[in-house]
Design a protein around this motif. Structure first.
Motif, PDB file in Angstrom:
ATOM      1  N   SER A  17     -80.578  -0.848  36.790  1.00 60.92           N
ATOM      2  CA  SER A  17     -80.136   0.524  37.021  1.00 60.92           C
ATOM      3  C   SER A  17     -78.628   0.547  37.205  1.00 60.92           C
ATOM      4  CB  SER A  17     -80.821   1.110  38.257  1.00 60.92           C
ATOM      5  OG  SER A  17     -80.166   2.282  38.701  1.00 60.92           O
ATOM      6  N   GLU A  31     -77.889   2.015  40.712  1.00 59.34           N
ATOM      7  CA  GLU A  31     -78.147   1.059  41.782  1.00 59.34           C
ATOM      8  C   GLU A  31     -77.078  -0.030  41.812  1.00 59.34           C
ATOM      9  OE1 GLU A  31     -81.573  -2.166  43.143  1.00 59.34           O
ATOM     10  OE2 GLU A  31     -82.090  -0.538  41.773  1.00 59.34           O
ATOM     11  N   ILE A  35     -74.029   1.371  43.510  1.00 56.94           N
ATOM     12  CA  ILE A  35     -74.237   1.486  44.954  1.00 56.94           C
ATOM     13  C   ILE A  35     -74.096   0.113  45.619  1.00 56.94           C
ATOM     14  CG2 ILE A  35     -75.987   1.965  46.712  1.00 56.94           C
ATOM     15  CD1 ILE A  35     -76.952   4.257  44.890  1.00 56.94           C
ATOM     16  N   ASP A  83     -79.017  10.128  39.148  1.00 57.94           N
ATOM     17  CA  ASP A  83     -79.502   9.139  40.119  1.00 57.94           C
ATOM     18  C   ASP A  83     -78.544   9.016  41.296  1.00 57.94           C
ATOM     19  OD1 ASP A  83     -81.673   8.646  38.535  1.00 57.94           O
ATOM     20  OD2 ASP A  83     -80.896   6.785  37.664  1.00 57.94           O
ATOM     21  N   TYR A  87     -78.680  11.707  44.002  1.00 59.93           N
ATOM     22  CA  TYR A  87     -79.817  11.693  44.904  1.00 59.93           C
ATOM     23  C   TYR A  87     -79.964  10.368  45.654  1.00 59.93           C
ATOM     24  CZ  TYR A  87     -81.058  16.057  42.679  1.00 59.93           C
ATOM     25  OH  TYR A  87     -81.019  17.348  42.218  1.00 59.93           O
ATOM     26  N   SER A  88     -78.911   9.532  45.621  1.00 55.80           N
ATOM     27  CA  SER A  88     -79.073   8.252  46.296  1.00 55.80           C
ATOM     28  C   SER A  88     -77.795   7.632  46.826  1.00 55.80           C
ATOM     29  CB  SER A  88     -79.734   7.245  45.336  1.00 55.80           C
ATOM     30  OG  SER A  88     -78.941   7.063  44.174  1.00 55.80           O
ATOM     31  N   PRO A 138     -74.700   6.448  48.967  1.00 54.23           N
ATOM     32  CA  PRO A 138     -74.490   6.436  50.416  1.00 54.23           C
ATOM     33  C   PRO A 138     -73.067   6.800  50.812  1.00 54.23           C
ATOM     34  CG  PRO A 138     -74.336   4.217  49.580  1.00 54.23           C
ATOM     35  CD  PRO A 138     -74.587   5.112  48.377  1.00 54.23           C
ATOM     36  N   SER A 170     -74.127  17.332  51.230  1.00 55.07           N
ATOM     37  CA  SER A 170     -75.444  16.972  50.731  1.00 55.07           C
ATOM     38  C   SER A 170     -76.499  17.885  51.343  1.00 55.07           C
ATOM     39  CB  SER A 170     -75.742  15.516  51.093  1.00 55.07           C
ATOM     40  OG  SER A 170     -77.035  15.147  50.707  1.00 55.07           O
ATOM     41  N   GLY A 228     -81.922  15.426  52.098  1.00 53.93           N
ATOM     42  CA  GLY A 228     -81.596  14.041  51.816  1.00 53.93           C
ATOM     43  C   GLY A 228     -81.843  13.128  53.012  1.00 53.93           C
ATOM     44  N   ARG A 266     -77.521   9.233  52.705  1.00 51.18           N
ATOM     45  CA  ARG A 266     -77.817   9.275  51.272  1.00 51.18           C
ATOM     46  C   ARG A 266     -77.567  10.701  50.768  1.00 51.18           C
ATOM     47  NH1 ARG A 266     -77.705   4.726  52.156  1.00 51.18           N
ATOM     48  NH2 ARG A 266     -79.068   3.025  51.484  1.00 51.18           N
ATOM     49  N   PHE A 303     -78.220  14.066  48.480  1.00 51.25           N
ATOM     50  CA  PHE A 303     -79.306  14.815  47.856  1.00 51.25           C
ATOM     51  C   PHE A 303     -78.703  16.154  47.477  1.00 51.25           C
ATOM     52  CE2 PHE A 303     -83.033  17.344  47.219  1.00 51.25           C
ATOM     53  CZ  PHE A 303     -84.016  16.454  46.812  1.00 51.25           C
ATOM     54  N   ASP A 354     -75.745  -0.573  56.843  1.00 55.91           N
ATOM     55  CA  ASP A 354     -76.230  -0.331  55.483  1.00 55.91           C
ATOM     56  C   ASP A 354     -75.754  -1.403  54.496  1.00 55.91           C
ATOM     57  OD1 ASP A 354     -77.526   2.278  55.882  1.00 55.91           O
ATOM     58  OD2 ASP A 354     -75.513   2.901  56.405  1.00 55.91           O
TER      59      ASP A 354
END
Length: 295
Positions: free
Chosen positions: A86, A89, A92, A124, A127-128, A130, A255, A259, A263, A265, A293
């Motif tokens: 991804s 990902e 991130i 993506d 919605y993810s 940080p 956000s 969410g 993170r 959202f 995190d």
């Protein structure tokens, strides 16, 4: 301060890099250009895994070197390549590893319609991610503006608004520009269906917006240059279009409350704003990205 740029050798990738340069110069930040390569996908029959990944790596490094060469000399830039199924990902993970302050991407899918035509990677991240996510609309690469001109902060009164305001104040102070606080009043069918006639609903919405802006102004440092305004319309899009925008402006939004902590959202209001905005948007998580995190 560090800005992660999710880069591809495409017009959208160049849009993201152009925005990152503008933000880096404004915030005195460094840029980390990142490409995330896929693993074990569509391998040619006669090429080994190691050989295929090496070919991809060399090509990606050439793209990164070419992109880095376009960054002005007054901005520090580094390049990074990682492998992940991804792209989002992988970015991130890089943001965590490098302790980045924000991720910057070209938001528009490389197509023909719309300044913001969100692709799968941007979706993506929305919605993810940080950390704050800066989205460059299509065509940013053509802009000659080298610094942020004005910071607009779209405020609500939901959880997370305080952090959004703090982030906007820091950005505005670093940019050396006044902060514009905006509260949108949109009487779309969903909102207008609340109990009471349209006029009373509108009055309650305006009253709420005034309370929100006054509360935000009261929390700002003394003497901080700030302008507060309320815009209304039958829809979010119509309200946003009433605001004056210039090349070099950015808008910051929070956000959604839906969410997970730390993170992103993307909420429905921000999603509607993206349909008509022609300036970069920065989406801020409801909570800070903390040491716990990190991987």
């Amino acid at each position: 301060m560090r800005l992660i740029v999710g880069y591809l050798a495409t017009p959208s990738g160049d849009d993201g890099l152009t925005l990152a340069v503008r933000l880096a110069r404004t915030l005195e930040a460094r840029i980390d250009l990142c490409i995330v390569l896929p693993t074990d996908r569509l391998l040619p029959d006669l090429v080994t895994v190691g050989g295929y990944e090496q070919i991809l790596f060399q090509r990606a490094q050439k793209w990164l070197d070419d992109a880095a060469a376009t960054v002005p000399e007054d901005i520090e830039v580094d390049t990074h390549i990682s492998f992940n199924e991804s792209f989002a990902e992988g970015l991130i993970q890089q943001a965590a590893r490098l302790e980045a302050d924000a991720i910057v991407v070209g938001a528009a899918h490389d197509g023909l319609m719309g300044r913001y035509t969100i692709g799968s990677v941007t979706s993506d991240l929305l919605y993810s991610a940080p950390v704050p996510l800066a989205l460059a609309p299509r065509g940013t690469r053509y802009s000659k503006v080298d610094r942020v001109r004005e910071v607009t902060c779209a405020l609500g009164r939901r959880k997370g608004a305080d952090l959004l305001l703090e982030t906007a104040v820091r950005a505005s102070a670093a940019a050396g520009t006044p902060l514009r606080l905006v509260s949108l009043v949109a009487l779309d069918p969903m909102y207008g269906s609340l109990r009471g006639d349209n006029e009373s609903v509108h009055e309650r919405a305006i009253r709420h917006a005034n309370e929100t802006l006054n509360s935000a102004k009261d929390g700002l440092p003394e003497g901080f240059p700030v302008e507060a305004t309320i815009v209304d319309g039958p829809t979010v899009e119509a309200a946003v279009n009433k605001l004056d925008w210039h090349d070099g402006d950015i808008i910051m939004v929070g956000s959604s409350r839906l969410g997970a902590p730390r993170r992103l959202f993307l909420g429905s209001t921000a999603a509607k704003m993206l349909r008509v905005l022609e300036v970069p948007m920065v989406v801020v998580p409801r909570e800070q990205f903390s040491d716990q995190d990190l991987p």
